[in-house]
Design an enzyme around this catalytic site. Structure first.
Site, PDB file in Angstrom:
ATOM      1  N   LYS A   1      -2.816   7.574 -10.126  1.00  0.00           N
ATOM      2  CA  LYS A   1      -3.818   6.928  -9.271  1.00  0.00           C
ATOM      3  C   LYS A   1      -5.178   7.120  -9.926  1.00  0.00           C
ATOM      4  O   LYS A   1      -5.379   8.087 -10.652  1.00  0.00           O
ATOM      5  CB  LYS A   1      -3.844   7.600  -7.883  1.00  0.00           C
ATOM      6  CG  LYS A   1      -4.457   6.744  -6.804  1.00  0.00           C
ATOM      7  CD  LYS A   1      -3.403   5.849  -6.171  1.00  0.00           C
ATOM      8  CE  LYS A   1      -3.969   4.965  -5.110  1.00  0.00           C
ATOM      9  NZ  LYS A   1      -2.928   4.109  -4.523  1.00  0.00           N
TER      10      LYS A   1
HETATM   11  P1  NAD Z   1      -8.033  -3.283   1.551  1.00  0.00           P
HETATM   12  O1  NAD Z   1      -9.276  -2.726   0.987  1.00  0.00           O
HETATM   13  O2  NAD Z   1      -7.599  -4.655   1.158  1.00  0.00           O
HETATM   14  O3  NAD Z   1      -8.085  -3.267   3.168  1.00  0.00           O
HETATM   15  C1  NAD Z   1      -8.403  -2.129   3.903  1.00  0.00           C
HETATM   16  C2  NAD Z   1      -8.616  -2.569   5.335  1.00  0.00           C
HETATM   17  O4  NAD Z   1      -8.760  -1.421   6.159  1.00  0.00           O
HETATM   18  C3  NAD Z   1      -9.866  -3.421   5.552  1.00  0.00           C
HETATM   19  O5  NAD Z   1      -9.589  -4.422   6.506  1.00  0.00           O
HETATM   20  C4  NAD Z   1     -10.866  -2.424   6.125  1.00  0.00           C
HETATM   21  O6  NAD Z   1     -11.868  -3.038   6.902  1.00  0.00           O
HETATM   22  C5  NAD Z   1      -9.936  -1.579   6.955  1.00  0.00           C
HETATM   23  N1  NAD Z   1     -10.435  -0.248   7.281  1.00  0.00           N
HETATM   24  C6  NAD Z   1     -10.991   0.665   6.471  1.00  0.00           C
HETATM   25  N2  NAD Z   1     -11.327   1.767   7.172  1.00  0.00           N
HETATM   26  C7  NAD Z   1     -10.950   1.516   8.455  1.00  0.00           C
HETATM   27  C8  NAD Z   1     -11.025   2.260   9.653  1.00  0.00           C
HETATM   28  N3  NAD Z   1     -11.551   3.487   9.672  1.00  0.00           N
HETATM   29  N4  NAD Z   1     -10.537   1.700  10.799  1.00  0.00           N
HETATM   30  C9  NAD Z   1     -10.014   0.466  10.783  1.00  0.00           C
HETATM   31  N5  NAD Z   1      -9.902  -0.286   9.668  1.00  0.00           N
HETATM   32  C10 NAD Z   1     -10.381   0.238   8.530  1.00  0.00           C
HETATM   33  O7  NAD Z   1      -6.895  -2.198   1.216  1.00  0.00           O
HETATM   34  P2  NAD Z   1      -5.322  -2.445   1.146  1.00  0.00           P
HETATM   35  O8  NAD Z   1      -4.953  -2.744  -0.256  1.00  0.00           O
HETATM   36  O9  NAD Z   1      -4.885  -3.337   2.249  1.00  0.00           O
HETATM   37  O10 NAD Z   1      -4.801  -0.954   1.417  1.00  0.00           O
HETATM   38  C11 NAD Z   1      -4.677  -0.441   2.734  1.00  0.00           C
HETATM   39  C12 NAD Z   1      -3.838   0.816   2.692  1.00  0.00           C
HETATM   40  O11 NAD Z   1      -2.558   0.504   2.143  1.00  0.00           O
HETATM   41  C13 NAD Z   1      -4.392   1.947   1.815  1.00  0.00           C
HETATM   42  O12 NAD Z   1      -4.023   3.178   2.401  1.00  0.00           O
HETATM   43  C14 NAD Z   1      -3.637   1.757   0.507  1.00  0.00           C
HETATM   44  O13 NAD Z   1      -3.566   2.948  -0.250  1.00  0.00           O
HETATM   45  C15 NAD Z   1      -2.276   1.342   1.039  1.00  0.00           C
HETATM   46  N6  NAD Z   1      -1.443   0.627   0.083  1.00  0.00           N
HETATM   47  C16 NAD Z   1      -1.886  -0.529  -0.505  1.00  0.00           C
HETATM   48  C17 NAD Z   1      -1.043  -1.209  -1.370  1.00  0.00           C
HETATM   49  C18 NAD Z   1      -1.424  -2.535  -1.977  1.00  0.00           C
HETATM   50  O14 NAD Z   1      -0.572  -3.162  -2.621  1.00  0.00           O
HETATM   51  N7  NAD Z   1      -2.626  -3.024  -1.762  1.00  0.00           N
HETATM   52  C19 NAD Z   1       0.219  -0.679  -1.682  1.00  0.00           C
HETATM   53  C20 NAD Z   1       0.639   0.484  -1.051  1.00  0.00           C
HETATM   54  C21 NAD Z   1      -0.207   1.131  -0.163  1.00  0.00           C
END
Ligand code: NAD
Length: 425
Positions: free
Chosen positions: A113
């Site tokens: 990461k």
């Molecule tokens: P992103 O940046 O696209 O979206 C994050 C979302 O969460 C946004 O809508 C933001 O406004 C919201 N957010 C942030 N803090 C918040 C809070 N305190 N309360 C409510 N909403 C909040 O990120 P993503 O890629 O969708 O990732 C989201 C999660 O999924 C992370 O934990 C990431 O590690 C995990 N993840 C992502 C992927 C991927 O392929 N993108 C894969 C596995 C895991």
């Protein structure tokens, strides 16, 4: 690293949650101490300072973290988190999660990461590109198809991956890179169809597998989603596509609820136009935290880590938690869910669809092949469903939670890899 106890009611970090879950698995599997230390790692944990020059000629200092937790089963794989508060410990915990995730989903990758401590929403696209290119040059010797292969995570997207690839190719004086240096690229530059949607769809595929197992109908379920970014928005769209009522959604701007079901496509358009869910005319504005505690059947935390804790777990009403985010549930909250029979589909399984399709992108680029969207989606659906069934069966046979079963599978496969490789170097 030392493992330590969790469950003291104090705010629990992603790293503490990862260490606790590993510690429990190491005990259940009765790992020999030397093997335990080797699996615990991390293999490499670095902190860099980069000094990009912005267009107004100002030089800024940005902290960068990169962790290769484990590469026994293959090159470290894991996204780049770009947020103003990311820490080296967060990156370490998330890298460890990636080791278990790649192991569970059965792709020949390890766990890694990186983190860039910067708020990407505070700057223009050009400035973000300058920072991403500076990150790439600074971390260049730690990135490569046989070392560490980044992807998008919170705060980064496919354009950033395109800039990383371009920066490396440019510095080599070549058109393309030799092999896959980064996944989650735009389609036009060798990305794979369906990668952006893979994590969110994978979350829903595990929910569908659970419904099938229990004779439930997703179309009869009410779903709440915390986070409406890459993972949360796709999961909401996919759940709605299967007839589920999406009754609440939260993002950083607040929460929106509608007990009759939100029009998810209209909500997406609203977010695109206004930057957040707040003020969506098809629902009622609520405090963002209320989404975690609302009356629903399935809760999909898809924002950041440590959201369901000892403090709020008693108010969480959902009977199923599908962990779209990494480490959204602290061990203390997990214990409460376990006691009261709330089923948790653990992150290392539930959100592994993204890294599975990243592996397809990696092989596609390595072999100079092209896969169709239909092929990708079929392979994703099959793998998510198969792994769900295996882990669900392990949990029933062993009288364990699905998290414990998934961790047993993940750690055992890494240990098997250590013994198969033999003594190093
Ligand atoms: P992103 O940046 O696209 O979206 C994050 C979302 O969460 C946004 O809508 C933001 O406004 C919201 N957010 C942030 N803090 C918040 C809070 N305190 N309360 C409510 N909403 C909040 O990120 P993503 O890629 O969708 O990732 C989201 C999660 O999924 C992370 O934990 C990431 O590690 C995990 N993840 C992502 C992927 C991927 O392929 N993108 C894969 C596995 C895991």
């Amino acid at each position: 690293m030392n493992t330590r106890q969790c469950g003291d009611g104090v705010q629990t970090s992603i790293l503490q949650t990862s260490l606790y879950n590993f510690d429990q698995a190491a005990r259940r599997l009765a790992l020999d101490d030397a093997v335990r230390q080797k699996v615990l790692g991390p293999k490499e944990r670095i902190e860099l300072n980069i000094n990009p020059i912005l267009s107004d000629e100002k030089v800024i200092n940005v902290k960068v973290f990169l962790v290769r937790h484990n590469d026994v089963l293959g090159p470290a794989k894991g996204g780049i988190r770009m947020t103003p508060d990311v820490t080296l410990d967060d990156v370490t915990g998330l890298a460890m999660e990636m080791t278990w995730k790649t192991s569970v989903i059965g792709v020949p990758f390890g766990g890694g990461k990186s983190g860039i401590r910067f708020d990407p929403t505070s700057v223009s696209a050009n400035t973000k590109e300058v920072i991403i290119r500076s990150f790439t040059r600074g971390a260049r010797r730690h990135i490569g198809p046989e070392i560490y292969v980044p992807a998008p995570d919170m705060g980064t997207n496919e354009m950033d991956m395109a800039h990383i690839r371009d920066c490396i190719a440019y510095s080599q004086g070549t058109s393309i890179t030799n092999g896959c240096f980064v996944t989650g690229k735009p389609l036009i530059l060798g990305g794979i169809a369906g990668r952006r949607e893979a994590t969110g769809k994978g979350v829903v595929y595990t929910i569908l597998a659970l419904c099938e197992k229990n004779g439930w109908d997703l179309a009869q379920m009410r779903v709440a989603v915390q986070g409406f970014g890459n993972v949360g928005s796709v999961a909401a769209v996919e759940a709605a596509k299967h007839g589920a009522r999406v009754v609440g959604v939260a993002d950083i701007t607040g929460g929106i609820v509608n007990p009759d079901g939100l029009d998810v496509d209209a909500l997406l358009a609203h977010v695109k136009a206004t930057g957040g869910v707040r003020g969506f005319p098809g629902g009622t504005d609520v405090d963002g935290r209320a989404i975690l505690e609302m009356d629903c059947d399935i809760l999909i935390p898809a924002a950041s880590g440590s959201q369901i804790t000892g403090e709020n777990v008693d108010r969480v009403q959902a009977r199923v938690i599908a962990e779209g985010a990494n480490a959204p549930t602290t061990p203390e909250a997990d214990e409460v869910f376990n006691r009261r029979g709330t089923l948790v589909i653990p992150d290392i399984l539930c959100n592994a669809g993204g890294v599975f399709v990243s592996y397809l992108e990696y092989t596609q680029e390595t072999q100079r092949e092209q896969m169709t969207l239909a092929e990708v989606e079929q392979r994703l659906a099959e793998r998510m469903s198969l792994r769900f069934q295996e882990i669900h069966a392990m949990s029933e046979q062993g009288g364990m939670t699905m998290r414990d079963a998934a961790m047993n599978m993940a750690v055992s496969r890494v240990v098997e890899g250590i013994f198969a490789r033999g003594l190093l170097p």
